[in-house]
Design a protein around this motif. Structure first.
Motif, PDB file in Angstrom:
ATOM      1  N   ARG A   1     -60.540  88.355  68.733  1.00  0.00           N
ATOM      2  CA  ARG A   1     -62.000  88.307  68.897  1.00  0.00           C
ATOM      3  C   ARG A   1     -62.640  87.520  67.758  1.00  0.00           C
ATOM      4  N   MET A   2     -62.177  87.766  66.527  1.00  0.00           N
ATOM      5  CA  MET A   2     -62.752  87.070  65.386  1.00  0.00           C
ATOM      6  C   MET A   2     -62.515  85.567  65.481  1.00  0.00           C
ATOM      7  N   ALA A   3     -61.333  85.154  65.949  1.00  0.00           N
ATOM      8  CA  ALA A   3     -61.048  83.728  66.109  1.00  0.00           C
ATOM      9  C   ALA A   3     -61.974  83.101  67.145  1.00  0.00           C
ATOM     10  N   LEU A   4     -62.254  83.828  68.216  1.00  0.00           N
ATOM     11  CA  LEU A   4     -63.177  83.332  69.229  1.00  0.00           C
ATOM     12  C   LEU A   4     -64.579  83.135  68.653  1.00  0.00           C
ATOM     13  N   ILE A   5     -65.007  84.095  67.859  1.00  0.00           N
ATOM     14  CA  ILE A   5     -66.327  83.991  67.240  1.00  0.00           C
ATOM     15  C   ILE A   5     -66.403  82.739  66.362  1.00  0.00           C
ATOM     16  N   GLN A   6     -65.350  82.517  65.581  1.00  0.00           N
ATOM     17  CA  GLN A   6     -65.334  81.366  64.674  1.00  0.00           C
ATOM     18  C   GLN A   6     -65.354  80.047  65.428  1.00  0.00           C
ATOM     19  N   ILE A   7     -64.574  79.934  66.511  1.00  0.00           N
ATOM     20  CA  ILE A   7     -64.506  78.650  67.215  1.00  0.00           C
ATOM     21  C   ILE A   7     -65.781  78.401  68.015  1.00  0.00           C
ATOM     22  N   ILE A   8     -66.381  79.445  68.588  1.00  0.00           N
ATOM     23  CA  ILE A   8     -67.635  79.259  69.328  1.00  0.00           C
ATOM     24  C   ILE A   8     -68.715  78.712  68.392  1.00  0.00           C
ATOM     25  N   ARG A   9     -68.796  79.292  67.205  1.00  0.00           N
ATOM     26  CA  ARG A   9     -69.794  78.825  66.242  1.00  0.00           C
ATOM     27  C   ARG A   9     -69.473  77.423  65.757  1.00  0.00           C
ATOM     28  N   ALA A  10     -68.185  77.142  65.529  1.00  0.00           N
ATOM     29  CA  ALA A  10     -67.788  75.809  65.059  1.00  0.00           C
ATOM     30  C   ALA A  10     -68.082  74.747  66.109  1.00  0.00           C
ATOM     31  N   MET A  11     -67.989  75.122  67.390  1.00  0.00           N
ATOM     32  CA  MET A  11     -68.241  74.175  68.481  1.00  0.00           C
ATOM     33  C   MET A  11     -69.734  73.927  68.694  1.00  0.00           C
ATOM     34  N   GLY A  12     -70.560  74.657  67.956  1.00  0.00           N
ATOM     35  CA  GLY A  12     -71.997  74.387  67.990  1.00  0.00           C
ATOM     36  C   GLY A  12     -72.814  75.284  68.886  1.00  0.00           C
ATOM     37  N   ALA A  13     -72.160  76.207  69.605  1.00  0.00           N
ATOM     38  CA  ALA A  13     -72.895  77.133  70.472  1.00  0.00           C
ATOM     39  C   ALA A  13     -73.352  78.336  69.660  1.00  0.00           C
ATOM     40  N   ASP A  14     -74.161  79.171  70.280  1.00  0.00           N
ATOM     41  CA  ASP A  14     -74.690  80.370  69.626  1.00  0.00           C
ATOM     42  C   ASP A  14     -73.897  81.583  70.112  1.00  0.00           C
ATOM     43  N   TYR A  15     -73.135  82.212  69.214  1.00  0.00           N
ATOM     44  CA  TYR A  15     -72.407  83.429  69.576  1.00  0.00           C
ATOM     45  C   TYR A  15     -73.335  84.628  69.395  1.00  0.00           C
ATOM     46  N   THR A  16     -73.338  85.543  70.362  1.00  0.00           N
ATOM     47  CA  THR A  16     -74.143  86.756  70.250  1.00  0.00           C
ATOM     48  C   THR A  16     -73.244  87.973  70.368  1.00  0.00           C
ATOM     49  N   GLU A  17     -73.368  88.899  69.440  1.00  0.00           N
ATOM     50  CA  GLU A  17     -72.560  90.120  69.461  1.00  0.00           C
ATOM     51  C   GLU A  17     -72.947  90.997  70.651  1.00  0.00           C
ATOM     52  N   SER A  18     -74.243  91.081  70.939  1.00  0.00           N
ATOM     53  CA  SER A  18     -74.722  91.837  72.094  1.00  0.00           C
ATOM     54  C   SER A  18     -75.110  90.858  73.198  1.00  0.00           C
ATOM     55  N   MET A  19     -74.749  91.182  74.420  1.00  0.00           N
ATOM     56  CA  MET A  19     -75.092  90.329  75.550  1.00  0.00           C
ATOM     57  C   MET A  19     -76.486  90.680  76.059  1.00  0.00           C
ATOM     58  N   LYS A  20     -77.288  89.654  76.320  1.00  0.00           N
ATOM     59  CA  LYS A  20     -78.655  89.834  76.795  1.00  0.00           C
ATOM     60  C   LYS A  20     -78.903  88.908  77.986  1.00  0.00           C
ATOM     61  N   PRO A  21     -79.992  89.134  78.725  1.00  0.00           N
ATOM     62  CA  PRO A  21     -80.262  88.281  79.896  1.00  0.00           C
ATOM     63  C   PRO A  21     -80.401  86.800  79.570  1.00  0.00           C
ATOM     64  N   ASN A  22     -80.792  86.478  78.305  1.00  0.00           N
ATOM     65  CA  ASN A  22     -80.947  85.067  77.978  1.00  0.00           C
ATOM     66  C   ASN A  22     -79.646  84.410  77.534  1.00  0.00           C
ATOM     67  N   ASN A  23     -78.530  85.157  77.560  1.00  0.00           N
ATOM     68  CA  ASN A  23     -77.225  84.534  77.336  1.00  0.00           C
ATOM     69  C   ASN A  23     -76.927  83.582  78.498  1.00  0.00           C
ATOM     70  N   THR A  24     -76.164  82.543  78.204  1.00  0.00           N
ATOM     71  CA  THR A  24     -75.773  81.605  79.267  1.00  0.00           C
ATOM     72  C   THR A  24     -74.368  81.882  79.781  1.00  0.00           C
TER      73      THR A  24
END
Length: 504
Positions: free
Chosen positions: A419-442
């Protein structure tokens, strides 16, 4: 002038007078939550892991997915997110703050849930104080006996990055003595505890801070903490016995070369076995000029992360030190981690002079890794096996490609370092990682197509996809292999029951 940081007390005693539960009392609390099914949301990963253990210690059952037919409690720090909304609509589920669980443990009985509501504005409400939720849960899990020795003391530990070995033990000892620990320098620090034989620059800086600090905190070695605890009183800080020991450096045995004297070139060796996370490891950074649209990393920031965690950057001096180390030490070879990004092949090892010499003289084991491996290892507090995540941890022949900045991505079903590796790569790729999922997530990346988050993601119309979607974009970019799909090819990797709708 020092910036006063947020207080990070490592004590659970919010009232200032209650002792931690004794071993006998802790045993009594073993079945307090028997029959309860508890879910967690909106908390940092490390706190989730510790609270998970605490639930099981109290006889409850932890669940990662919120099942409204079974879940009895949702522990949340915020009044937002899919799990919170689902639980709010179910009258049989109690929604409480993490303090409810902590107080239940301390009291040895199930506390009244109504006293621990989550405030509607997203801020945690405390029933007895307004202290922020900054507890070290390891303390309450260990249930140690305590001595009131350090209650008037406010400590800052220096040179114990990574909190491994001696640092962790020292923190536990201070906690048991009722001392308060801070993570950053502030104006009320009373004691600076500096690791013996730490970097001389760090030691000198600590002494300078001590002189100019408003409280003039003494610079002390861990021995002062240990001896004071054993004596059950604060010992004098004036004794030279409790000054941190200077670094021990082994002089080079190589002969002089020309007019220049051979400098002191061996790696600093600390006598004790405790060390920072990356100590004894050497690093070399290889940036291969990523093309437009590819992920890039800051070389200077990576170097800072390495050095701050005890690692060394390969240089001519370190190379010479390795030669001396090889001649004078029978220990196993050191590891040189080659941190690569931008596309990598084994030939890159031979075109860099220092790496070429390292290989030719067989001075260390060379292990190619990615910046994601480095960042994840530091976050997890341990050096991870490269094979645990080959795609993200092993350098690839192709550069990692970026994601559009407009994307807001949550993940579910992944735990620990994965999970931590996923968080790091999502942020490195320029997207916004959110710990909690909300309706405005894509997007929601799922390990498998089930669970409460999965169902909520479908309900909200998110792009619910497998991890292969991210890996595909990582290699081919958001437009796909043929650059024809400008919308991210979600349909190819969709976990939707009816197919992924075009929502972008």
């Amino acid at each position: 002038m020092f910036n006063v940081s947020t207080k990070r007390s490592l004590s659970f005693d919010r009232t200032g007078g209650d002792e931690m539960p004794s071993t006998k009392e802790s045993r009594k609390s073993g079945n307090v939550l028997q029959g309860m099914v508890i879910c967690l949301t909106g908390l940092p990963i490390d706190q989730k892991q510790r609270l998970h253990r605490l639930v099981e210690m109290l006889g409850g059952r932890y669940t990662g997915d919120l099942d409204t037919s079974q879940t009895t409690h949702l522990i949340s720090q915020t009044s937002k997110g899919a799990k919170y909304e689902t639980a709010s609509a179910c009258s049989r589920i109690f929604i409480v703050t993490p303090i409810w669980l902590i107080d239940t443990f301390k009291a040895g009985k199930r506390m009244t849930e109504a006293d621990y509501p989550v405030a509607s504005d997203g801020e945690t409400t405390f029933s007895h104080s307004d202290q922020p939720l900054e507890y070290d849960l390891d303390k309450i899990l260990e249930r140690p006996e305590r001595k009131v020795v350090f209650s008037p003391c406010r400590f800052l530990l220096i040179g114990f990055e990574g909190r491994s070995g001696e640092g962790r033990k020292l923190e536990k000892l201070i906690q048991r003595g009722r001392g308060i620990l801070y993570r950053e320098m502030n104006e009320i620090i009373s004691h600076l505890i500096v690791r013996d034989e730490c970097d001389k620059v760090l030691l000198d800086a600590s002494k300078t801070v001590s002189v100019h600090h408003p409280c003039q905190p003494p610079v002390l070695s861990p021995q002062w903490v240990l001896k004071s605890f054993e004596a059950e009183k604060l010992l004098t800080t004036a004794s030279s016995e409790y000054r941190p020991r200077d670094p021990v450096v082994v002089q080079s045995c190589l002969p002089k070369s020309g007019a220049a004297e051979t400098e002191n070139r061996t790696l600093t060796k600390v006598k004790d076995k405790t060390s920072r996370l990356l100590r004894s490891s050497i690093f070399y950074l290889v940036r291969l000029s990523p093309p437009s649209g590819a992920v890039d990393f800051s070389t200077s920031q990576l170097k800072d992360e390495i050095v701050n965690n005890g690692g060394r950057i390969l240089s001519s001096k370190v190379l010479e030190a390795l030669r001396v180390d090889q001649q004078t030490s029978s220990n196993s070879r050191r590891i040189c981690y080659v941190v690569c990004w931008g596309g990598f092949t084994s030939t890159h090892l031979s075109i860099h002079n220092l790496l070429s010499q390292l290989q030719k003289e067989d001075l260390s084991q060379i292990v190619p890794v990615t910046p994601i491996w480095l960042k994840t290892s530091i976050k997890e507090g341990k050096l991870l096996g490269i094979s645990r995540n080959p795609v993200l941890f092993q350098p690839q022949s192709w550069p990692f490609m970026k994601l559009p900045k407009k994307l807001k991505i949550a993940v579910t079903g992944f735990v620990g370092s994965e999970r931590m590796a996923l968080i790091q790569i999502i942020r490195a790729m320029g997207a916004d990682y959110t710990e909690s999922m909300k309706p405005n997530n894509t997007h929601l990346i799922c390990r498998e197509g089930k669970g409460e988050k999965y169902e909520k993601g479908l309900e909200w119309g998110l792009g619910v996809v497998s991890i292969d979607w991210l890996y595909h974009i990582l290699q081919h970019g958001y437009g796909g292999l043929n650059k024809a799909d400008e919308e991210g090819c979600e349909d190819r990797f969709s976990l939707s029951k009816e197919g992924c709708e075009d929502r972008f």
